[in-house]
Motif scaffolding. Structure first.
Motif, mmCIF file in Angstrom:
data_model
loop_
_atom_site.group_PDB
_atom_site.id
_atom_site.type_symbol
_atom_site.label_atom_id
_atom_site.label_comp_id
_atom_site.label_asym_id
_atom_site.label_seq_id
_atom_site.Cartn_x
_atom_site.Cartn_y
_atom_site.Cartn_z
ATOM 1 N N CYS A 43 58.141 92.925 5.362
ATOM 2 C CA CYS A 43 56.840 93.782 4.876
ATOM 3 C C CYS A 43 57.407 94.944 4.243
ATOM 4 C CB CYS A 43 56.038 93.904 5.941
ATOM 5 S SG CYS A 43 54.716 92.671 5.789
ATOM 6 N N LYS A 44 58.441 95.737 4.730
ATOM 7 C CA LYS A 44 58.727 97.231 4.591
ATOM 8 C C LYS A 44 59.239 97.487 3.123
ATOM 9 C CE LYS A 44 63.266 96.820 6.609
ATOM 10 N NZ LYS A 44 64.381 97.252 7.862
ATOM 11 N N ALA A 45 59.981 96.364 2.608
ATOM 12 C CA ALA A 45 60.709 96.498 1.591
ATOM 13 C C ALA A 45 61.013 95.205 0.654
ATOM 14 C CB ALA A 45 61.831 97.436 1.539
ATOM 15 N N PRO A 46 61.014 95.108 -0.677
ATOM 16 C CA PRO A 46 61.573 94.021 -1.224
ATOM 17 C C PRO A 46 63.103 93.800 -0.694
ATOM 18 C CG PRO A 46 60.576 95.488 -2.909
ATOM 19 C CD PRO A 46 60.711 96.156 -1.528
ATOM 20 N N ASN A 47 63.473 92.299 -1.071
ATOM 21 C CA ASN A 47 64.797 92.195 -0.779
ATOM 22 C C ASN A 47 65.594 91.932 -2.048
ATOM 23 O OD1 ASN A 47 64.126 89.587 -2.214
ATOM 24 N ND2 ASN A 47 63.912 88.513 -0.333
ATOM 25 N N SER A 48 66.693 91.638 -2.427
ATOM 26 C CA SER A 48 67.711 91.574 -3.523
ATOM 27 C C SER A 48 66.985 90.812 -4.693
ATOM 28 C CB SER A 48 68.924 91.174 -3.162
ATOM 29 O OG SER A 48 69.082 89.795 -2.614
ATOM 30 N N GLN A 49 66.044 89.901 -4.070
ATOM 31 C CA GLN A 49 65.460 89.416 -5.312
ATOM 32 C C GLN A 49 64.139 89.787 -5.747
ATOM 33 O OE1 GLN A 49 67.359 86.987 -3.227
ATOM 34 N NE2 GLN A 49 68.884 87.320 -4.660
ATOM 35 N N SER A 50 63.696 91.012 -5.205
ATOM 36 C CA SER A 50 62.553 91.650 -5.504
ATOM 37 C C SER A 50 61.453 90.995 -4.817
ATOM 38 C CB SER A 50 62.273 92.023 -7.027
ATOM 39 O OG SER A 50 63.509 92.772 -7.542
ATOM 40 N N LEU A 51 61.792 90.076 -3.794
ATOM 41 C CA LEU A 51 60.434 89.456 -3.311
ATOM 42 C C LEU A 51 60.229 90.359 -1.680
ATOM 43 C CD1 LEU A 51 60.882 85.743 -3.729
ATOM 44 C CD2 LEU A 51 59.717 87.470 -5.180
ATOM 45 N N ARG A 52 58.859 90.271 -1.424
ATOM 46 C CA ARG A 52 58.570 91.186 -0.262
ATOM 47 C C ARG A 52 57.289 90.598 0.299
ATOM 48 N NH1 ARG A 52 55.361 96.962 -1.106
ATOM 49 N NH2 ARG A 52 55.473 97.573 1.223
ATOM 50 N N LEU A 53 57.076 90.622 1.677
ATOM 51 C CA LEU A 53 55.703 90.056 2.256
ATOM 52 C C LEU A 53 54.751 91.304 2.148
ATOM 53 C CD1 LEU A 53 57.241 88.578 5.717
ATOM 54 C CD2 LEU A 53 56.341 87.335 3.285
ATOM 55 N N ASN A 54 53.464 90.913 2.260
ATOM 56 C CA ASN A 54 52.461 91.853 2.193
ATOM 57 C C ASN A 54 51.572 91.389 2.988
ATOM 58 O OD1 ASN A 54 50.634 93.946 1.003
ATOM 59 N ND2 ASN A 54 49.607 92.539 0.393
#
Length: 415
Positions: A261-272
């Protein structure tokens, strides 16, 4: 399923705190009128894990319907009934069930607990109307108190039995028969006579077993696996996620990364965390300032209530087994039990908070080869979506835990 009311949550917390496993069903207006209820995924999992019924093995049509003796508990009254489980010929055989005589005690949108006392007997309690704690915390005998007390006492007996079976191996170095991350977990199951092919079911009479090596201090604990709810997701499968966000590795396009949730990963995906809609979302984000991100695409979602049910069913009671590991003389891995953390009754409200704080994360392993458990060789279709918790945060999710140390002289009386 609609959100639970405070009254319903109190009822469910009471059952959970007394080690009573159950599944829930909401009786919609349509279901009440037509005497048809959907057997949801959590419900089907509960029935399968408790050896009640496996819808996956059931053929379609009324001739393949099965029935279970059922008791509807209203407090001081017991209504004898029957539950039918079937897959109709129409609508691709979507799993269904109905509890006969349920209309006598329910209204539209009431939520019920279904409890399997054994594979052949079901008990149904209206969580919306029946005050379970009141009927249990009384000196007056009644069917609800008898059911809850009996199941709670049995759970304590099983926990004690499992602990003392593991104590037989205290101080013993045990050989593993497989070179893999899962070798220790599978060997522990073998010591207890558990068939590895039953991996979807509770490991030991309803108690989940999770084994890990003490040499990995920062290890995350695997909570459960659950793919997104594709029916309400923008992308409709793991394959579509791989197609849009995957990358080539070893000549195979796949997606293997962790979501926070805190930040996107290297593929720009993130939890919300979408609290207004009770959803956990995967989204594609773009960084627009320090610690500020903007959503540019929806990807997939889970219903939070589904995740809560997965957590309660999978970790109603768990033995987290920590072991020391070494190489034996023949080069095989050996282990001995170091300690066991015995947890019960996870706090589902903490689950959401720990997700938001990235103490719980999601591993997407999509498009990877699947390993055949019997041969150890890869085969196609090995997608996995794993919810994991940091070891340091486990105490926040599982407040009622006990530690048993195997390397000293500690005795293990059950209190």
């Amino acid at each position: 399923m609609r959100p639970f009311t405070p009254f319903e949550k109190t009822n469910m917390e009471y059952l959970v705190n007394h080690n009573v496993k159950f599944t829930q069903v909401q009786v919609t207006a349509t279901g009440l009128k037509k005497s048809i209820l959907d057997a949801t995924t959590p419900m089907r999992t509960y029935f399968k894990e408790n050896n009640v019924h496996d819808y996956e093995l059931q053929a379609q049509g009324p001739e393949n319907k099965i029935t279970k003796k059922t008791y509807i508990l209203t407090g001081g009254k017991v209504i004898e009934s029957t539950t039918s489980m079937y897959r109709p010929v129409t609508k691709e055989g979507d799993p269904r069930l109905w509890v006969y005589r349920l209309k006598e005690t329910t209204e539209a949108d009431d939520i019920h607990a279904i409890i399997a006392k054994n594979p052949d007997e079901l008990y149904v309690i209206n969580l919306t109307k029946v005050d379970i704690p009141r009927f249990c915390e009384t000196d007056i005998e009644n069917p609800i108190r008898d059911l809850v007390k009996g199941l709670s006492d049995y759970a304590d007996i099983v926990s004690e039995e499992l602990l003392y079976r593991l104590l037989e191996f205290k101080g013993v170095w045990i050989d593993t028969n497989l070179r893999a991350d899962t070798a220790i977990g599978r060997q522990v199951e073998a010591l207890l006579g558990i068939d590895m092919n039953a991996s979807r079911e509770p490991d030991y009479k309803g108690i989940e077993l999770k084994s890990f090596r003490s040499q990995r201090p920062n290890i995350k604990k695997n909570l459960f696996c659950k793919v997104p709810d594709w029916d309400i997701s923008y992308l409709k499968s793991g394959a579509e996620i791989v197609e849009k966000y995957g990358y080539l590795s070893g000549g195979v396009k796949s997606y293997r990364n962790t979501l926070y949730c805190k930040a996107p990963n290297s593929q720009s995906l993130r939890l919300n965390m979408n609290y207004p809609d009770n959803l956990l979302e995967i989204e594609e984000d773009r960084k627009i300032a320090e610690d500020v991100y903007k959503k540019i695409a929806d990807v997939a979602v889970w219903r939070l209530q589904t995740l809560h049910q997965c957590l309660l069913q999978k970790h109603h009671e768990t033995f987290w087994i920590e072991v020391d590991s070494r190489l034996g003389e023949q080069g095989q891995e050996q282990f001995r039990f170091n300690k066991i953390e015995h947890t019960r009754n996870p706090n589902v409200s903490q689950f959401d908070i720990l997700l938001e704080q990235s103490m719980i994360t999601v591993d997407l392993l999509l498009g990877r080869p699947k390993v055949d458990l019997a041969t150890g060789k890869p085969k196609k279709g090995g997608d996995a979506v794993s919810f994991k918790i940091k070891k340091s945060a486990a105490g926040l999710l599982f407040p009622q835990s006990k530690i048993y140390t195997f390397l000293g002289t500690q005795e293990f009386p059950f209190q």
